[in-house]
Design a protein around this motif. Structure first.
Motif, mmCIF file in Angstrom:
data_model
loop_
_atom_site.group_PDB
_atom_site.id
_atom_site.type_symbol
_atom_site.label_atom_id
_atom_site.label_comp_id
_atom_site.label_asym_id
_atom_site.label_seq_id
_atom_site.Cartn_x
_atom_site.Cartn_y
_atom_site.Cartn_z
ATOM 1 N N ALA A 365 0.691 -1.309 -0.358
ATOM 2 C CA ALA A 365 0.324 0.004 0.335
ATOM 3 C C ALA A 365 0.936 1.523 0.585
ATOM 4 C CB ALA A 365 -1.095 0.091 1.325
ATOM 5 N N GLY A 366 1.620 0.936 0.643
ATOM 6 C CA GLY A 366 2.476 2.555 0.890
ATOM 7 C C GLY A 366 3.413 2.740 -0.648
ATOM 8 N N LEU A 367 3.994 1.545 -0.555
ATOM 9 C CA LEU A 367 4.531 1.651 -2.023
ATOM 10 C C LEU A 367 3.680 2.161 -3.452
ATOM 11 C CD1 LEU A 367 7.206 -1.405 -1.787
ATOM 12 C CD2 LEU A 367 7.705 0.648 -1.791
ATOM 13 N N THR A 368 2.843 1.592 -3.533
ATOM 14 C CA THR A 368 2.142 2.033 -4.302
ATOM 15 C C THR A 368 1.404 3.381 -4.172
ATOM 16 O OG1 THR A 368 0.800 -0.525 -4.009
ATOM 17 C CG2 THR A 368 -0.430 1.623 -5.534
ATOM 18 N N VAL A 369 2.128 4.113 -3.514
ATOM 19 C CA VAL A 369 1.401 6.141 -3.056
ATOM 20 C C VAL A 369 2.935 6.331 -3.571
ATOM 21 C CG1 VAL A 369 1.153 7.613 -1.866
ATOM 22 C CG2 VAL A 369 0.173 5.530 -1.167
ATOM 23 N N LEU A 370 4.076 5.945 -3.046
ATOM 24 C CA LEU A 370 5.041 6.367 -4.021
ATOM 25 C C LEU A 370 4.982 6.072 -5.277
ATOM 26 C CD1 LEU A 370 8.012 5.049 -0.841
ATOM 27 C CD2 LEU A 370 6.785 7.362 -1.189
ATOM 28 N N LYS A 371 4.767 5.018 -6.003
ATOM 29 C CA LYS A 371 5.307 3.997 -7.373
ATOM 30 C C LYS A 371 4.299 5.580 -7.969
ATOM 31 C CE LYS A 371 4.437 0.677 -10.936
ATOM 32 N NZ LYS A 371 3.966 1.433 -11.363
ATOM 33 N N GLU A 372 3.306 6.559 -7.551
ATOM 34 C CA GLU A 372 2.181 7.171 -7.907
ATOM 35 C C GLU A 372 3.013 8.235 -8.238
ATOM 36 O OE1 GLU A 372 -1.087 6.668 -6.038
ATOM 37 O OE2 GLU A 372 -1.922 4.843 -7.542
ATOM 38 N N LYS A 373 3.927 9.055 -7.257
ATOM 39 C CA LYS A 373 4.061 9.817 -6.647
ATOM 40 C C LYS A 373 5.547 9.563 -8.192
ATOM 41 C CE LYS A 373 5.447 12.503 -3.251
ATOM 42 N NZ LYS A 373 6.144 12.608 -1.450
ATOM 43 N N TYR A 374 6.252 8.584 -8.065
ATOM 44 C CA TYR A 374 7.670 9.165 -8.717
ATOM 45 C C TYR A 374 7.342 7.472 -9.733
ATOM 46 C CZ TYR A 374 9.196 11.399 -4.450
ATOM 47 O OH TYR A 374 9.214 11.861 -3.259
ATOM 48 N N ASP A 375 7.906 8.616 -10.929
ATOM 49 C CA ASP A 375 7.811 7.323 -12.285
ATOM 50 C C ASP A 375 8.608 6.820 -12.261
ATOM 51 O OD1 ASP A 375 9.903 8.807 -12.894
ATOM 52 O OD2 ASP A 375 8.548 9.168 -14.978
ATOM 53 N N ILE A 376 9.768 6.798 -11.268
ATOM 54 C CA ILE A 376 11.234 5.430 -11.906
ATOM 55 C C ILE A 376 11.164 4.128 -11.356
ATOM 56 C CG2 ILE A 376 13.325 7.259 -11.808
ATOM 57 C CD1 ILE A 376 13.366 6.982 -8.648
ATOM 58 N N ILE A 377 9.682 4.594 -9.802
ATOM 59 C CA ILE A 377 9.458 2.917 -9.317
ATOM 60 C C ILE A 377 8.812 2.350 -10.734
ATOM 61 C CG2 ILE A 377 8.269 1.873 -7.902
ATOM 62 C CD1 ILE A 377 8.687 3.526 -5.955
ATOM 63 N N GLY A 378 9.797 1.301 -11.255
ATOM 64 C CA GLY A 378 8.667 0.531 -12.779
ATOM 65 C C GLY A 378 7.592 0.098 -11.960
ATOM 66 N N GLU A 379 8.009 -1.092 -11.022
ATOM 67 C CA GLU A 379 6.880 -2.359 -10.287
ATOM 68 C C GLU A 379 7.435 -2.660 -9.243
ATOM 69 O OE1 GLU A 379 5.296 -6.870 -12.143
ATOM 70 O OE2 GLU A 379 7.688 -6.501 -12.607
ATOM 71 N N ILE A 380 6.530 -2.765 -8.157
ATOM 72 C CA ILE A 380 5.997 -3.492 -7.193
ATOM 73 C C ILE A 380 5.709 -4.262 -7.344
ATOM 74 C CG2 ILE A 380 5.069 -2.720 -4.847
ATOM 75 C CD1 ILE A 380 4.138 -0.751 -5.804
ATOM 76 N N ARG A 381 6.853 -5.673 -6.870
ATOM 77 C CA ARG A 381 6.284 -7.079 -6.861
ATOM 78 C C ARG A 381 6.755 -8.313 -5.347
ATOM 79 N NH1 ARG A 381 10.553 -6.698 -11.239
ATOM 80 N NH2 ARG A 381 12.774 -7.161 -10.285
#
Ligand code: PLP
Length: 459
Positions: A365-381
């Protein structure tokens, strides 16, 4: 020590009493003066071939926090690479080890055996996937487990070849360094490498976009053409790849490979050294994929930090070896076995499978918020307390997914300066991995993610 080693009803640790406050605290420069002095001594006597990610020297560890000699407290998101899964210095594990050390520390199971070894093998038979008679051998380290898995498969099949997957990591011994995907740093200059080791394509959905069936067909095509089933003793696979970057294979990939192996007399071995022992919210990660391996390798988390590894699997495969063919002086050390029994008890008593699922929910959940904020996060797995983010070059995440190792190094360095120990991974160094102990609270997750947020913002 009680009369029996059967699991006892341990009261649920609803409010674990920690001996170290579960909080991050930085009181000196990192590394601090006492660590710097220890590092100076170390450089004089410790081989340069042994690297340390962060040269802070540790004084104490408890729960999800490690404390260095200068009094700095780090949120430990690495757990010694997935070893202290039950939490650092977990009370019942420490007590079991101390009790055992007072009774006896060593006899050598192959000279005069003891119940603790047998009990660990019973627990492994019970908790590894598959409903068939199983046997185990206990050894000292993950790589030694891999070596023994290969020996056992070769003996059973009478075949020579060993297959592994791209992006695999299996250890640093002479055989296992040939089984890794990356030569550097594990094999560089240490050749000649062991022969008869083959590297087949894997399933890496973020990059290959293949379904499980298509990825399996590609892997099997390689095995049939490049090796030939008649010469293949075993296929060794991490259900979720560890050092390679926590790749979760596409649905159906692993069962399709097992089906092919079974049909062709090949022993399929799950290297669950990193992913096993409650780490992913199941006892073994293979269970997430409906995979029932022939042999399962466990190590890292099995004994709460004491060195122990196991090869567990189908009785007929495990019994193909001649008496005396397997073993070693320290294999199945009684103190390690006592600790492992306590780890199995703690998984039940402290609902650690549930805790791993809680950590997955909270982290993603927390990383998804960061992924929406930063386009360098390509995938959470990942699964459970084995979660990673793959970092890509800005603007390439939806298309070319170019690895961003520089961001990974910078974020990890920033995090350690601010009291968060965060491991890196990935064939291209572009993965940040979260491999905490299951004692990590949601509050600590939120705090660690705020540091990572600041770290990415600072790039
Ligand atoms: C760590 C690891 C190994 C090697 O274990 P050691 O105890 O370091 O020898 C093998 N396979 C996997 C998947 C690992 O994560």
């Amino acid at each position: 020590m009680t009369d029996t080693l059967a699991p006892t009803a341990v009261p649920a640790a609803s409010a674990p009493a920690y001996t170290v406050a579960q909080e991050r605290k930085i009181v000196t420069a990192i590394p601090g003066p006492l660590s710097t002095e220890l590092h100076r001594r170390r450089l004089a006597v410790v081989s340069g071939g042994v690297a340390s990610m962060l040269p802070v020297y540790i004084k104490k560890a408890n729960g999800a926090i490690i404390v260095d000699v200068d009094g700095n407290q780090f949120i430990d998101l690495g757990a010694g690479i997935g070893v202290t899964t039950v939490g650092h210095t977990e009370t019942s594990v420490v007590a079991a080890a101390v009790d055992q050390a007072q009774d006896f520390v060593h006899t050598l199971f192959t000279v005069t055996p003891y119940e603790e070894y047998v009990r660990v093998c019973e627990l492994l038979a019970e908790h590894t996937p598959g409903d068939f008679p199983k046997k185990s051998v206990l050894v000292n380290s993950g790589a030694e487990g891999v070596e023994n898995g290969v020996k056992i498969a070769r003996k059973y099949t009478g075949r020579r070849a060993v297959a592994v997957l791209d992006h695999a990591y299996h250890g640093r011994t002479v055989l296992t360094m040939a089984m890794n995907y990356k030569a550097a740093p594990y094999a560089t200059g240490y050749g000649p490498l062991a022969s008869d080791v083959y590297h087949a394509p894997s399933s890496y959905p973020y990059h290959d976009g293949l379904s499980g069936a298509d990825a399996a067909a590609r892997t099997i095509g390689y095995l049939e053409k490049v090796i030939g089933a008649a010469d293949l003793a075993c296929l060794v696979v991490e259900p979720i790849q560890g050092e390679g970057g926590f790749m979760v294979p596409a649905e159906g990939y692993l069962p399709a490979l097992q089906q092919w192996c079974t049909a062709n007399g090949v022993v399929m071995i799950a290297d669950e050294i990193q992913s096993g022992m409650a780490r992913t919210g199941k006892y073994f990660a293979s269970e997430h994929f409906g995979w029932v391996p022939d042999l399962v390798l466990s190590a890292k988390g099995i004994a709460g930090g004491f060195p122990l590894a196991g090869v567990t699997g189908r009785a007929e495969i495990m019994d193909a070896s001649q008496p005396g063919g397997l073993g070693g002086t320290f294999g199945g050390n009684p103190v390690s076995c006592a600790a492992a029994i306590a780890v199995f008890d703690a998984i039940e008593a402290n609902n650690l499978l549930g805790e791993a699922q809680r950590i997955e929910a909270s982290l993603t959940a927390g990383l998804t918020v960061l992924k929406e904020k930063y386009d360098i996060i390509g995938e959470i797995r990942g699964r459970g307390a084995m979660i990673a983010i793959e970092l890509v070059q800005p603007g390439t995440g939806d298309t070319t997914k170019l690895p961003n190792a520089a961001a990974v190094s910078a974020i990890s360095a920033y995090a350690s300066q601010h009291g968060v120990l965060l491991l890196t991974a990935g064939t291209y160094g572009s993965v940040l991995r979260f491999l905490p102990s299951l004692a990590l609270s949601d509050a600590l997750i939120a705090d660690a993610l705020s540091v990572i947020d600041d770290a990415i913002a600072s790039l």
